[in-house]
Design a protein around this motif. Sequence first.
Motif, short mmCIF file in Angstrom:
data_model
loop_
_atom_site.label_atom_id
_atom_site.label_comp_id
_atom_site.label_asym_id
_atom_site.label_seq_id
_atom_site.Cartn_x
_atom_site.Cartn_y
_atom_site.Cartn_z
N TYR A 169 40.32 36.34 52.24
CA TYR A 169 40.66 37.23 51.14
C TYR A 169 41.90 38.06 51.49
CZ TYR A 169 36.09 36.36 48.99
OH TYR A 169 34.99 35.77 48.40
N ASP A 187 40.66 40.48 44.19
CA ASP A 187 40.00 39.83 45.33
C ASP A 187 40.50 38.40 45.51
OD1 ASP A 187 38.61 42.21 45.63
OD2 ASP A 187 36.82 41.48 44.60
N GLU A 188 41.80 38.25 45.45
CA GLU A 188 42.46 36.96 45.65
C GLU A 188 42.04 36.37 47.00
OE1 GLU A 188 47.06 35.29 46.21
OE2 GLU A 188 46.70 37.32 45.47
N ARG A 217 43.73 31.47 40.71
CA ARG A 217 43.39 32.63 41.55
C ARG A 217 44.56 33.61 41.69
NH1 ARG A 217 41.98 29.03 46.58
NH2 ARG A 217 40.46 27.60 45.66
N SER A 218 45.75 33.15 41.35
CA SER A 218 46.94 33.98 41.56
C SER A 218 46.88 35.24 40.69
CB SER A 218 48.20 33.18 41.21
OG SER A 218 48.31 32.04 42.03
N HIS A 219 47.25 36.36 41.30
CA HIS A 219 47.34 37.65 40.61
C HIS A 219 45.97 38.16 40.15
CE1 HIS A 219 51.76 36.49 39.36
NE2 HIS A 219 51.52 36.34 40.67
N THR A 220 44.89 37.61 40.68
CA THR A 220 43.56 38.07 40.31
C THR A 220 43.04 39.07 41.34
OG1 THR A 220 42.47 36.24 41.47
CG2 THR A 220 43.00 35.90 39.15
N LEU A 274 45.63 40.08 49.32
CA LEU A 274 46.73 39.96 48.38
C LEU A 274 47.78 38.99 48.92
CD1 LEU A 274 48.02 41.07 45.75
CD2 LEU A 274 49.17 42.78 47.17
N TYR A 287 40.36 45.15 42.02
CA TYR A 287 40.00 44.82 43.41
C TYR A 287 38.76 45.59 43.85
CZ TYR A 287 43.66 41.75 45.24
OH TYR A 287 44.44 40.66 45.51
N THR A 300 54.81 39.58 46.98
CA THR A 300 53.60 39.57 46.16
C THR A 300 53.77 40.50 44.97
OG1 THR A 300 52.42 41.44 47.16
CG2 THR A 300 52.25 39.32 48.29
N ASN A 331 46.64 33.42 48.32
CA ASN A 331 46.72 32.20 47.52
C ASN A 331 48.12 32.00 46.95
OD1 ASN A 331 45.05 30.08 45.80
ND2 ASN A 331 46.27 31.21 44.31
N ASP A 332 48.77 33.09 46.57
CA ASP A 332 50.08 33.03 45.94
C ASP A 332 51.06 33.92 46.68
OD1 ASP A 332 52.20 32.73 44.20
OD2 ASP A 332 51.37 33.99 42.63
#
Length: 356
Positions: A98, A333-334, A328-331, A100, A83, A76, A103-104
């Motif tokens: 939720y 509260d992924e 959503r990646s790298h945002t 890290l 966050y 990651t 999603n990615d």
Amino acid sequence: MDNTIATLQADAVELLKRLIATPSFSKEEDKTADIIQTFLIDREVIINREINNIWAQNLYFDPSKPTILLNSHHDTVKPNTGYTLNPFQPIVTDGKLYGLGSNDAGGALVALISTFLYFYKNNTLKYNIIMAATAEEEISGRNGVELIYKKFLPLDFAIVGEPTNMQLAIAEKGLLVLDCIAHGVSGHAAREVGDNAIYKAMKDIEWIRNYQFPKISDLLGPVKMSVTIINSGTQQHNVIPDTCTFTIDIRVTDVYKNEDIVDIIKQHVSSEVVPRSIRLKPSSIDKAHPIVQAGVAMGKTTFASPTTSDQSLMDCPSLKIGPGDSSRSHTADEFIYIAEVQDAIADYITMLKKII
């Protein structure tokens, strides 16, 4: 090993929670590699490991058959400062998980592992299947899929798990990063002496901003160049700088080789141009390929992806598809929806059943 889809779905969500709870920044993925290794061994899978890459092949692997690679990554990025939740605490709220890397690309990773387990002991497959959970994808590192990819050859095609809302990314731009240096001559700012490196860099940057590569890809559109970093002047305000450095981010399409892009730029700018790497190539798979057609038959749509993944390091046809949304990646509260992970397992299995 219970490989019913319902069991695989439940186990996948629990595995994803464990991965979220375990920090796995690029080059620091040893603990998540341990978790994946143990998860597969507990299910009677014979695994291989090199550094933080884990891979396995189906039990009845037959070298005379074509081979499919299922690949996703378990590293990651670091959590950003926005966050509001603990990035390493897997929290489930309103059907969202939720954390890290959820999603990615944790959702895609656990879904592909589950798909591999579904077919692992099947002795009637037309294809071999290799599952690879790899490291260093987020930094395009050399100790990720590139380290072990040649062990899998020859490959018929690869499925790369990244968040695409389970739609079919049949092409992906490659990535070039160029470090450039404009050279001038230092002098006193109050006198008509020197050759300002900033002005020389500005001229080159203006060309980069306006230049359009003549060949346009049917799948990926035009090559895109962006200057993303610039630095100059390290002394007093009154010293004309003799160097100015800047960085170009270039998204390359399938109608150019990375080397050709570098040559074209060198012909048009006065600055010194140094590629960080020319490894990250554009990739694609024919829309008529059986795996793509299997997805289309399920109502999925095809598209070209502007982002770069481990596909860029593969020399075989590859399809990028996975649960979750790239936005959503790298945002902060992924999250990923649990239903997205569960549905992805069923969809991957259905797609592969149509051809294997």
